[in-house]
Design a protein around this motif. Structure first.
Motif, PDB file in Angstrom:
ATOM      1  N   ARG A  85      -2.682 -11.866  -0.187  1.00  0.00           N
ATOM      2  CA  ARG A  85      -3.467 -10.825  -0.845  1.00  0.00           C
ATOM      3  C   ARG A  85      -4.932 -11.263  -0.892  1.00  0.00           C
ATOM      4  O   ARG A  85      -5.841 -10.524  -0.546  1.00  0.00           O
ATOM      5  CB  ARG A  85      -2.934 -10.740  -2.281  1.00  0.00           C
TER       6      ARG A  85
ATOM      7  N   GLY B 142      -2.387  -5.028  -6.919  1.00  0.00           N
ATOM      8  CA  GLY B 142      -1.115  -4.287  -6.852  1.00  0.00           C
ATOM      9  C   GLY B 142      -0.395  -4.421  -5.530  1.00  0.00           C
ATOM     10  O   GLY B 142       0.676  -3.828  -5.341  1.00  0.00           O
TER      11      GLY B 142
ATOM     12  N   SER C 231       1.854  -5.833  -2.479  1.00  0.00           N
ATOM     13  CA  SER C 231       3.147  -6.529  -2.451  1.00  0.00           C
ATOM     14  C   SER C 231       3.300  -7.199  -1.098  1.00  0.00           C
ATOM     15  O   SER C 231       2.610  -6.861  -0.137  1.00  0.00           O
ATOM     16  CB  SER C 231       4.265  -5.513  -2.645  1.00  0.00           C
TER      17      SER C 231
ATOM     18  N   ASP D 275      -0.296  -0.962  -1.362  1.00  0.00           N
ATOM     19  CA  ASP D 275       0.210  -0.274  -2.547  1.00  0.00           C
ATOM     20  C   ASP D 275       1.665  -0.707  -2.777  1.00  0.00           C
ATOM     21  O   ASP D 275       2.595  -0.168  -2.184  1.00  0.00           O
ATOM     22  CB  ASP D 275       0.117   1.246  -2.320  1.00  0.00           C
ATOM     23  N   GLY D 276       1.815  -1.689  -3.647  1.00  0.00           N
ATOM     24  CA  GLY D 276       3.140  -2.261  -3.889  1.00  0.00           C
ATOM     25  C   GLY D 276       4.159  -1.237  -4.368  1.00  0.00           C
ATOM     26  O   GLY D 276       5.358  -1.355  -4.102  1.00  0.00           O
ATOM     27  N   GLU D 277       3.685  -0.217  -5.070  1.00  0.00           N
ATOM     28  CA  GLU D 277       4.599   0.787  -5.600  1.00  0.00           C
ATOM     29  C   GLU D 277       5.184   1.634  -4.462  1.00  0.00           C
ATOM     30  O   GLU D 277       6.374   1.922  -4.427  1.00  0.00           O
ATOM     31  CB  GLU D 277       3.867   1.651  -6.640  1.00  0.00           C
TER      32      GLU D 277
END
Ligand SMILES: *Cc1c(COP(=O)(O)O)cnc(C)c1O
Length: 499
Positions: free
Chosen positions: A139, A147, A149, A326-328
């Protein structure tokens, strides 16, 4: 003690697979470790690769081993039949495909990981924290937000497939996971250059979108995607009702190491609202070299990056990785509730989000440990220097090719890959590659460039130096001269068993 209990106990104790005599085991284990270290330390003295003799190949055709065999005997078979006939990518003369060289440190870490036998699918334990640590480092290196992933996978083929799935779910909405891709899915179109790796097309197939839905965009003379053509294709597809959802840019094409204009592709994707994925299988780790990192400008804008630690990162196979901005969205593409995988606030079942929520695998090994050992032990500066050095060696090979009238350079040298040929036809060059490989001197591979057969040297191994480049050049010249003078008539090689 009750007779039944006693006999049950004996039976249970007898099933353990631990050594009966730990001290004999220990002595043999130490010998194995010593010999494995010798194998790496002395690799240069051996042939890069050698063909497998028939009797050795036949030794791997035995039936199911119902009965035990002494560990020392199994190890003897390994040392005689397996180790001498491995791929050869540990050797500094290995320049075929894009294979990492591994390190002795990585080997130790792999052994330690096997000792822990950790399952990194989920639950609350330190091995997962080590994987999260590497996600955090990546990251940081790629300038992704908090955020983001990430997850270890087998390799970039899998990471690219997962990126297609995340982008697909992101485009169609999470309900598509329940209903299937349906009619909307049939309209999704993806984009990559003609020089992109074949696994991207395969990912489209596996994701149920079909390989036709991948538009292969023309490249310029340097094998970089033609961004104007990309823009035009997206517009043309929209015009007739398709839904462009994904562009995969290459950061290091597999044939010549070209890096697409990531900034321009990022800007186009942002304008068009399209997922921007980067296949950085080997090239992405050029970020570790201050001289090379500017070539990757724009990678920090990607929605996802696929990369391999087992190539330029020198981590032993396998260690692929996917990073998602965007980990979500990443989680939404894979997470699934299951009663037997219930998460808890405390105890061993704590530690949400579990890695199994970020990919198709539930049980997963501790790939992160060998990567953590490698990054920690050498430091990213030193790994970056090794990466820069392999590019310098590619330049050296380029210079040698240009200085040699019997050789011809077939593509610009962008990074660490040199494509050239002996001045003779394709058939002769094909023979040269096999001759050099069978000689054990070096192991180049081949590719086709503009319809021409190319000898391809991908310099990835941190052990490779000028003497290995010189050995490759002189071997190509020697076998080339021999093949060219013989002008042997092509005969099909007989099948191995008949030789
Ligand atoms: C090696 C490579 C791949 C495939 O990666 P694996 O780790 O072999 O699955 C994909 N793209 C590029 C550019 C590569 O070099």
């Amino acid at each position: 003690m009750n007779e039944i209990i006693r006999s049950t106990r004996v039976a249970v104790a007898g099933t353990s697979l631990d050594p009966q005599d730990w001290s004999t085991f220990r002595a043999l284990a130490h010998r194995m470790l010593d010999e494995a270290i010798d194998g790496i330390a002395g690799v240069r003295a051996r042939p890069v690769w050698q063909p497998i003799p028939d009797e050795v190949r036949a030794s791997a055709r035995a039936g199911v081993p119902r009965q035990p065999t002494d560990l020392a005997e199994v190890y003897r078979e390994f040392t005689e039949h397996v180790a001498p006939y491995a791929t050869g990518n540990v050797h500094p003369g290995f320049m075929g495909w894009v294979h990492g060289g591994g390190t002795a440190v990585g080997m130790l870490a792999e052994m330690l990981a096997a000792g822990l036998n950790a399952n990194l699918g989920g639950r609350d334990h330190m091995p997962i924290e080590i994987e999260r640590q590497i996600v955090d480092w990546m990251r940081n290196l790629f300038g992704f937000p908090a955020g983001a992933s990430g997850i270890f996978v087998t390799g970039t083929s899998m990471a690219n497939l997962m990126a297609v799935l995340v982008a697909r779910t992101s485009a169609l909405g999470a309900l598509a996971r329940q209903h299937g891709v349906g009619n909307d899915g049939a309209l999704l179109t993806a984009y990559a250059s003609k020089a992109a790796h074949g696994c991207i097309s395969r990912a489209m197939d596996i994701a149920g979108l079909g390989t036709d839905a991948l538009r292969k965009i023309d490249v310029d003379a340097d094998h970089r995607i033609d961004v104007a053509a990309l823009r035009a294709q997206i517009a043309a597809d929209r015009e007739v009702g398709f839904k462009p959802f994904l562009v995969t840019a290459s950061a290091g094409t597999v044939d010549i190491g070209a890096i697409d204009d990531l900034k321009a592709v990022a800007a186009l994707c942002r304008e068009e609202g399209i997922w921007f994925h980067v296949d950085g299988a080997f090239g992405a780790l050029a970020i570790l070299s201050p001289e090379l990192a500017p070539l990757l400008d724009g990678i920090e804008l990607a929605d996802s990056i696929a990369l391999d630690f087992h190539k330029w990162g020198q981590v032993p196979y396998d260690a692929g990785f996917l990073l998602v901005r965007d980990g979500e969205r990443h989680r939404q593409a894979f997470a699934q509730p299951a009663a037997y995988l219930q998460r808890e606030a405390r105890g061993l079942a704590a530690g949400c989000v579990w890695p199994c929520d970020f990919g198709p695998d539930l049980s997963r090994g501790f790939r992160a440990l060998k990567t953590w050992f490698t990054l920690r032990t050498f430091g990213t500066d030193r790994l970056g220097a090794a990466i820069a050095r392999s590019c310098a060696l590619a330049k050296y090979l380029e210079a040698r090719v240009l200085a040699e009238p019997r050789l011809e350079l077939l593509a610009p040298v962008n990074l660490n890959i040199v494509c050239f040929r002996y001045r003779a036809d394709d058939a002769v060059n094909r023979e040269i590659v096999a001759d050099v490989q069978e000689s054990g001197i070096a192991a180049p591979s081949s590719t086709a460039l503009d319809g021409k057969f190319a000898i391809r040297a991908a310099i990835v191994n941190h052990r490779t130096d000028e003497t290995d480049i010189d050995a490759l050049v002189s071997a190509v010249l020697r076998f080339g001269a021999r093949r060219n003078s013989e002008r042997v008539i092509e005969v099909e090689a007989p099948p191995l068993a008949a030789q």
